[in-house]
Motif scaffolding. Structure first.
Motif, PDB file in Angstrom:
ATOM      1  N   GLN A 127       7.723  -5.328  -8.153  1.00 45.03           N
ATOM      2  CA  GLN A 127       6.909  -4.836  -9.263  1.00 45.03           C
ATOM      3  C   GLN A 127       6.237  -3.513  -8.885  1.00 45.03           C
ATOM      4  O   GLN A 127       6.167  -2.577  -9.686  1.00 45.03           O
ATOM      5  N   ASP A 128       5.762  -3.427  -7.634  1.00 46.77           N
ATOM      6  CA  ASP A 128       5.119  -2.197  -7.160  1.00 46.77           C
ATOM      7  C   ASP A 128       6.139  -1.056  -7.052  1.00 46.77           C
ATOM      8  O   ASP A 128       5.810   0.095  -7.342  1.00 46.77           O
ATOM      9  N   LEU A 129       7.351  -1.398  -6.639  1.00 49.13           N
ATOM     10  CA  LEU A 129       8.395  -0.372  -6.574  1.00 49.13           C
ATOM     11  C   LEU A 129       8.686   0.185  -7.963  1.00 49.13           C
ATOM     12  O   LEU A 129       8.753   1.413  -8.160  1.00 49.13           O
ATOM     13  N   ALA A 148       0.828  -1.207   0.000  1.00 49.15           N
ATOM     14  CA  ALA A 148       0.000   0.000   0.000  1.00 49.15           C
ATOM     15  C   ALA A 148       0.858   1.251   0.000  1.00 49.15           C
ATOM     16  O   ALA A 148       0.544   2.248  -0.668  1.00 49.15           O
ATOM     17  N   VAL A 149       1.958   1.203   0.750  1.00 50.39           N
ATOM     18  CA  VAL A 149       2.857   2.363   0.805  1.00 50.39           C
ATOM     19  C   VAL A 149       3.483   2.618  -0.562  1.00 50.39           C
ATOM     20  O   VAL A 149       3.575   3.771  -1.022  1.00 50.39           O
ATOM     21  N   LEU A 150       3.938   1.566  -1.239  1.00 52.29           N
ATOM     22  CA  LEU A 150       4.519   1.731  -2.568  1.00 52.29           C
ATOM     23  C   LEU A 150       3.485   2.266  -3.556  1.00 52.29           C
ATOM     24  O   LEU A 150       3.812   3.042  -4.458  1.00 52.29           O
ATOM     25  N   ASN A 151       2.240   1.861  -3.378  1.00 54.93           N
ATOM     26  CA  ASN A 151       1.169   2.373  -4.227  1.00 54.93           C
ATOM     27  C   ASN A 151       0.939   3.861  -3.962  1.00 54.93           C
ATOM     28  O   ASN A 151       0.673   4.640  -4.876  1.00 54.93           O
ATOM     29  N   ASP A 152       1.052   4.271  -2.674  1.00 59.19           N
ATOM     30  CA  ASP A 152       0.923   5.686  -2.320  1.00 59.19           C
ATOM     31  C   ASP A 152       2.025   6.527  -2.954  1.00 59.19           C
ATOM     32  O   ASP A 152       1.811   7.696  -3.294  1.00 59.19           O
TER      33      ASP A 152
END
Length: 888
Positions: free
Chosen positions: A690-692, A665-669
């Motif tokens: 992948q999110d990073l 969630a933090v990486l998405n933010d």
């Protein structure tokens, strides 16, 4: 002669006669002192009887300061004469000598000007000291008179030189110099406008003539001298030269203190420390002590009351007058920034980042015409460096800007303290200080030496007006008062004894913009009331024990900088075993039980310096020690709450730990933080990589990135999914197993700094080729376990490799046996720093060092056999640039 330009033979005494006010008279005397008072070259100039009457004062001042030319400046004099005598240049060259006031720039240039070598080379010579207010016409008349005295006097008689228009004056000087080889000294230039006005009067045709400029500003020096090699920064005297100059002045001989005056050694060293290599201070204080009893008690009195002596002692006033001139010449906005240094202790190395963020919080810098407040504050910092008001204390390889921190000369600091005290701007609580009747105080600093109690502290008048509180040393709970409602800066960096419950009232400081708990390792938790600080811009909790930021932080819409965690020495090795984890968990559980029952016992177990209560101890166990042990969480980052996407003003964020349940969630933010320029993340793995990569693709403003992963497989394959890296990226640090470099690194055309650690690169030649092709890479740091190879080759048979590399650090590369520089590789490298082990006397580690024509220094860290060092020194001797070898 008008006060706007003076012949060097006349000095500034004539100008001083016209000024009646005592303060201005003192300043004129100080100007004459700094300028060496006179160039004493009457044979090259004409003078009238009125000017000759001023020679008594001139000759006395020259006698006072004759030691300048006798001690410690032989090399500098030789260097400048070589620059002037450069036979390769057949055009007009300008040599700029710059440095802080009191270094003896004018006296050095006087010695150069009068050297027999130059008097033979240049028949036409002149020197003037720039007076203020500046009048170009008068200065040009002075130059013309010196360059061709007889012809100029004839023009005066016929009315062609004086009383005519500026163009006639210009033609007169141009006519004198046309086709001639000349040497002109322009002393004490204080603005580029003055230079632009003067240079247009000189012949434009190419010639072998030379102009020497002295100035306090690097920017002016660079404006005048277009060639880098002609810009000469005059340094302070080294300790030995300073001691010899002091002894010569006090005892009229080079005395050996330890043998002849052992009782004076301690006080003499304190005096020299305050002078810090400044010839003006050494000579003036030495001259004063020459007429005082040679006892330790007398010298101790001077040391203990140096500030008062600088202000009140007529024999020392000239020091303050010369240094005040530098301060008085600052624009208004820089004066506030300069006085701010009075907050910090003597000899303190002040971080550039710390200063800039505090200046912004104080309102000294604001966004203007597309430039951010930080960019403007950074320019203020560099301008103070350029003007020699502050001195770079660490030209660090860790910063792509080159200067990480600065210091203030002790005597300039004393003057700043005096000026701050006049306006009740800065007050420092320290041992022996009086507290009553202080009036309104804007900045309060508490020294580590202060031993007062709460009653003493409360006796300070009107604490409601305090804008900043800075604590050095040990924290006491009563330091934070409810009366400090207007506080903007709370700086507790490095403070000991601060524990969690001391911060419970922080939410009441509604105007707080800067909060630093950096290095307070007994802080485990921030209170939820932090969310009340809606004006907060900077939160620095680096190197504390905090592993999680409170949920309420997402309310801080003006927050620009979150600095947390800390990159430790763990190099990404294998995690401890499951049994080890269970052991740690059991011990932590036991500590938790003890914490509930006996805080004092746990305080000793946890080595807490402060005075924790039961809640502090339980917080440390339940919210920090126990979760860290149970989840094997990295101690090098902090978890942030969901919802950080609301912090639209964020410029700096990290180190953020994304290994936990909230990591995704933090990486998405992160995708929404489009103004982010600096990001540090740890805890990257296959699950969240992948999110990073997706987040990084959105951060178009990103300039600095650190990515870290623990253990195996580390970063291997985690960064390959980044299709388009941030184009503005200037600094990249990768910590953890990579095996090979991601392909997108080859597209980082703006990258200036690259740092690898624990990356264990296998395809070394391929990686070096990628790095060697980066056109702007200036700093390359290859740290422990970054390359799994016995050889490193710079160039790979290509002349264009590493075209901008200036700093190379190789540290603890355990398999490394050979480093080779081939052909024209790394043509701009200036510093080579190496740290290793196992290198014996017969080891030949570096090859090709003679080809590094820009190399200035090789720094060895660690221990090496003498034969190894001797061989390296011999190889460096083959380099025509003669680099220096330093051992640490």
């Amino acid at each position: 002669m008008n006060a706007n330009g003076s012949d060097c033979s006349r000095g500034r005494a004539g100008c001083g006669r016209r000024r009646k006010a005592k303060q201005k008279g003192l300043q004129d005397r100080a100007d004459a002192t700094e300028a060496g008072s006179s160039f004493n070259i009457a044979s090259t100039t004409s003078s009238n009887s009125a000017d000759n009457k001023s020679l008594t004062h001139t000759e006395m001042t020259i006698a006072d300061f004759k030691e300048y030319e006798q001690v410690g400046r032989e090399k500098e004099k030789s260097d400048i004469i070589k620059l002037i005598s450069n036979e390769d240049s057949q055009q007009l060259d300008v040599i700029s000598v710059w440095g802080m006031g009191g270094l003896g720039k004018t006296t050095l240039v006087r010695d150069v000007y009068q050297s027999q070598h130059l008097s033979v080379r240049f028949r036409y010579r002149a020197c003037v000291t720039i007076m203020h207010p500046f009048n170009c016409d008068e200065l040009i008349k002075s130059l013309a008179r010196q360059l061709d005295a007889e012809d100029y006097e004839n023009k005066e008689e016929t009315g062609l030189a004086g009383g005519r228009t500026k163009p006639r004056l210009q033609r007169s000087l141009t006519d004198i110099l046309e086709g001639k080889k000349y040497l002109i000294v322009l002393d004490d230039l204080s603005s580029t406008t003055e230079w632009d006005s003067i240079i247009q009067h000189l012949p434009a045709r190419e010639t072998s003539s030379r102009i020497i400029v002295t100035t306090r500003s690097e920017n002016i020096a660079r404006h005048c001298s277009k060639k880098q090699e002609n810009i000469y920064k005059l340094q302070i005297l080294g300790y030995e030269d300073g001691l010899n100059l002091f002894m010569e002045k006090v005892f009229h001989k080079i005395a050996y203190l330890n043998d002849e005056y052992p009782e004076l050694v301690e006080q003499a060293n304190l005096i020299l420390k305050k002078c810090d290599g400044l010839p003006l201070a050494i000579v003036t204080i030495g001259g004063f002590l020459a007429n005082q009893p040679k006892t330790a008690l007398e010298w101790m009195k001077l040391n203990d009351h140096i500030s008062a002596e600088l202000e009140m002692n007529p024999e020392l006033e000239r020091i303050a007058a010369v240094l005040n001139k530098s301060y008085d010449g600052l624009p208004y906005h820089l004066k506030s920034c300069m006085l701010y240094f009075s907050i910090f202790p003597q000899d303190d190395k002040v971080s550039r980042r710390r200063l800039v963020r505090r200046w912004i919080a104080e309102g000294y810098s604001r966004e203007l015409r597309g430039k951010s407040a930080e960019e403007i504050a950074e320019s203020y910092f560099m301008e103070l460096i350029s003007r020699s008001m502050i001195l770079p204390s660490q030209e660090s390889i860790h910063s792509r800007r080159g200067i990480d921190s600065c210091q203030v000369h002790d005597l300039i600091r004393e003057i700043g303290i005096s000026k701050s005290a006049e306006d009740n701007l800065v007050f420092t609580l320290e041992d022996g200080c009086g507290l009553n009747n202080r009036g309104t105080i804007r900045h309060l600093a508490i020294s580590s030496s202060w031993k007062g109690d709460q009653c003493d502290f409360k006796s300070i008048v009107d604490m409601s007006c305090i804008r900043s509180l800075t604590v050095f040393g040990k924290w006491r709970p009563f330091f934070m008062s409810e009366k400090m409602r207007l506080l903007r800066v709370l700086d507790l960096e490095g403070t000991s004894g601060l524990v969690d419950h001391h911060l419970t009232g922080i939410g009441k400081l509604l105007h707080l913009r800067y909060l630093s708990l950096r290095g307070c390792d007994d802080i485990y938790h921030l209170p939820d009331s932090l969310g009340n600080l809606r004006q907060l811009q900077t939160l620095d909790v680096t190197y504390t024990s905090i592993i999680e930021l409170p949920r309420t932080i997402i309310k801080l819409s003006k927050l620009e900088h979150i600095r947390a965690g800390g990159i430790g020495s763990n190099d990404g090795g294998t995690h401890e075993t499951y049994a080890d984890t269970l052991c740690t968990l059991a011990l932590s559980s036991m500590a938790f039980c003890v914490g509930c029952c006996a805080p004092q016992v746990l305080k000793e177990v946890m080595d807490m310096d402060g005075d924790p209560n039961r809640r502090d101890v339980c917080t440390a166990c339940c919210c920090n020690k126990l979760p860290s042990a149970a989840t094997r969480q990295s101690p090098n980052g902090v978890e942030v709450p969901r919802g950080t996407r609301r912090l639209k003003a964020l410029d700096t964020m990290g180190v953020v730990n994304v290994s936990g349940s909230r990591g995704k969630a933090v990486l998405n933010d992160l995708k929404s933080l489009t103004r982010l320029r600096k990001l540090r993340v740890t805890g990257i793995n296959k699950k969240n990589s992948q999110d990073l990569c997706s987040a990084l693709s959105n951060l178009s403003c990103l300039e600095s990135l650190l990515v870290r992963s623990e253990g195996n497989p580390g970063l291997s394959g985690c960064l390959d999914a980044l299709p388009s890296p941030p184009k503005k990226l200037q600094s990249l640090k990768l910590y953890g197993n990579l095996v090979k470099l991601p392909e997108w690194i080859a597209a980082l055309w703006n990258l200036m700094k690259m740092e690898l650690r624990s990356s264990r690169i296998l395809e070394v030649d391929a990686a070096m080729q990628v790095l060697g092709n980066l056109p702007n890479l200036a700093i390359l740091r290859l740290l422990r376990h970054s390359f799994a190879s016995e050889e490193l080759r710079f160039s790979l048979n290509r002349d264009a490799a590493f075209p901008s590399l200036a700093v190379l650090e190789l540290s603890l590369l355990d398999k490394l046996e050979s480093v080779e520089f081939q052909g024209g590789a790394a043509p701009k490298i200036e510093l080579l720093q190496f740290r290793g082990w196992r290198y014996k006397a017969n080891t030949v580690l570096f090859a090709g060092l003679p080809s590094l024509l820009s190399l200035k220094q090789v720094l060895l860290k660690g221990r090496y056999e003498d034969g190894f060092v001797d061989d390296l020194r011999a190889r460096l001797a083959g380099n025509p640039n003669r680099p220096v070898l330093k051992l640490n």
